[in-house]
Write a protein that holds these residues in place. Sequence first.
Motif, PDB file in Angstrom:
ATOM      1  N   LYS A   1      27.522  -2.161 -21.817  1.00  0.00           N
ATOM      2  CA  LYS A   1      26.737  -1.694 -20.784  1.00  0.00           C
ATOM      3  C   LYS A   1      26.283  -0.389 -20.823  1.00  0.00           C
ATOM      4  O   LYS A   1      24.892   0.184 -20.993  1.00  0.00           O
TER       5      LYS A   1
ATOM      6  N   LEU B   1      18.386  -6.484 -16.409  1.00  0.00           N
ATOM      7  CA  LEU B   1      18.880  -6.696 -15.112  1.00  0.00           C
ATOM      8  C   LEU B   1      17.773  -6.941 -14.098  1.00  0.00           C
ATOM      9  O   LEU B   1      18.138  -7.446 -13.020  1.00  0.00           O
ATOM     10  N   TYR B   2      16.644  -7.166 -14.522  1.00  0.00           N
ATOM     11  CA  TYR B   2      15.501  -7.764 -13.720  1.00  0.00           C
ATOM     12  C   TYR B   2      15.316  -9.354 -13.747  1.00  0.00           C
ATOM     13  O   TYR B   2      15.407 -10.005 -12.770  1.00  0.00           O
ATOM     14  N   TYR B   3      15.939  -9.962 -14.985  1.00  0.00           N
ATOM     15  CA  TYR B   3      15.883 -11.316 -15.164  1.00  0.00           C
ATOM     16  C   TYR B   3      17.183 -11.828 -14.920  1.00  0.00           C
ATOM     17  O   TYR B   3      17.385 -13.074 -14.671  1.00  0.00           O
ATOM     18  N   TYR B   4      18.348 -11.223 -15.109  1.00  0.00           N
ATOM     19  CA  TYR B   4      19.513 -11.591 -14.879  1.00  0.00           C
ATOM     20  C   TYR B   4      20.563 -10.973 -13.776  1.00  0.00           C
ATOM     21  O   TYR B   4      20.279  -9.688 -13.761  1.00  0.00           O
ATOM     22  N   PRO B   5      21.360 -11.483 -13.184  1.00  0.00           N
ATOM     23  CA  PRO B   5      22.090 -10.948 -12.185  1.00  0.00           C
ATOM     24  C   PRO B   5      22.964  -9.656 -12.660  1.00  0.00           C
ATOM     25  O   PRO B   5      23.277  -8.673 -12.116  1.00  0.00           O
ATOM     26  N   SER B   6      23.333  -9.798 -13.880  1.00  0.00           N
ATOM     27  CA  SER B   6      24.103  -8.519 -14.450  1.00  0.00           C
ATOM     28  C   SER B   6      23.840  -8.517 -15.968  1.00  0.00           C
ATOM     29  O   SER B   6      23.367  -9.292 -16.500  1.00  0.00           O
ATOM     30  N   TRP B   7      24.224  -7.410 -16.630  1.00  0.00           N
ATOM     31  CA  TRP B   7      24.255  -7.363 -18.154  1.00  0.00           C
ATOM     32  C   TRP B   7      24.928  -8.272 -18.633  1.00  0.00           C
ATOM     33  O   TRP B   7      24.531  -9.041 -19.664  1.00  0.00           O
TER      34      TRP B   7
ATOM     35  N   GLN C   1      25.964 -11.328 -17.912  1.00  0.00           N
ATOM     36  CA  GLN C   1      25.237 -12.650 -17.763  1.00  0.00           C
ATOM     37  C   GLN C   1      24.136 -12.734 -18.933  1.00  0.00           C
ATOM     38  O   GLN C   1      23.904 -13.698 -19.383  1.00  0.00           O
TER      39      GLN C   1
ATOM     40  N   GLU D   1      24.089 -15.306 -21.845  1.00  0.00           N
ATOM     41  CA  GLU D   1      22.896 -16.360 -21.923  1.00  0.00           C
ATOM     42  C   GLU D   1      22.399 -15.945 -23.618  1.00  0.00           C
ATOM     43  O   GLU D   1      21.785 -17.212 -24.214  1.00  0.00           O
TER      44      GLU D   1
ATOM     45  N   SER E   1      11.842 -12.174 -20.438  1.00  0.00           N
ATOM     46  CA  SER E   1      13.146 -12.597 -20.379  1.00  0.00           C
ATOM     47  C   SER E   1      13.650 -13.305 -22.044  1.00  0.00           C
ATOM     48  O   SER E   1      14.705 -12.854 -22.430  1.00  0.00           O
TER      49      SER E   1
END
Length: 57
Positions: free
Chosen positions: A26, A41-47, A49, A53, A7
Amino acid sequence: MNVPLTSKEVITQIQKLQHEGQSLKKKEVKQLYPDLMRSALYYYPSWQQAVEESQTG
């Protein structure tokens, strides 16, 4: 699922792309940096987001 980046690496890569003036759309990132997109996309709900971050630290 194989996640190529941590992450922290995801955030660092997004910040690097921003710093270089690269597009963070995206579709373009998915095409040019598939590992980055998959990890984000594995660590966050969306690109979006993940990008937000990276801007807050």
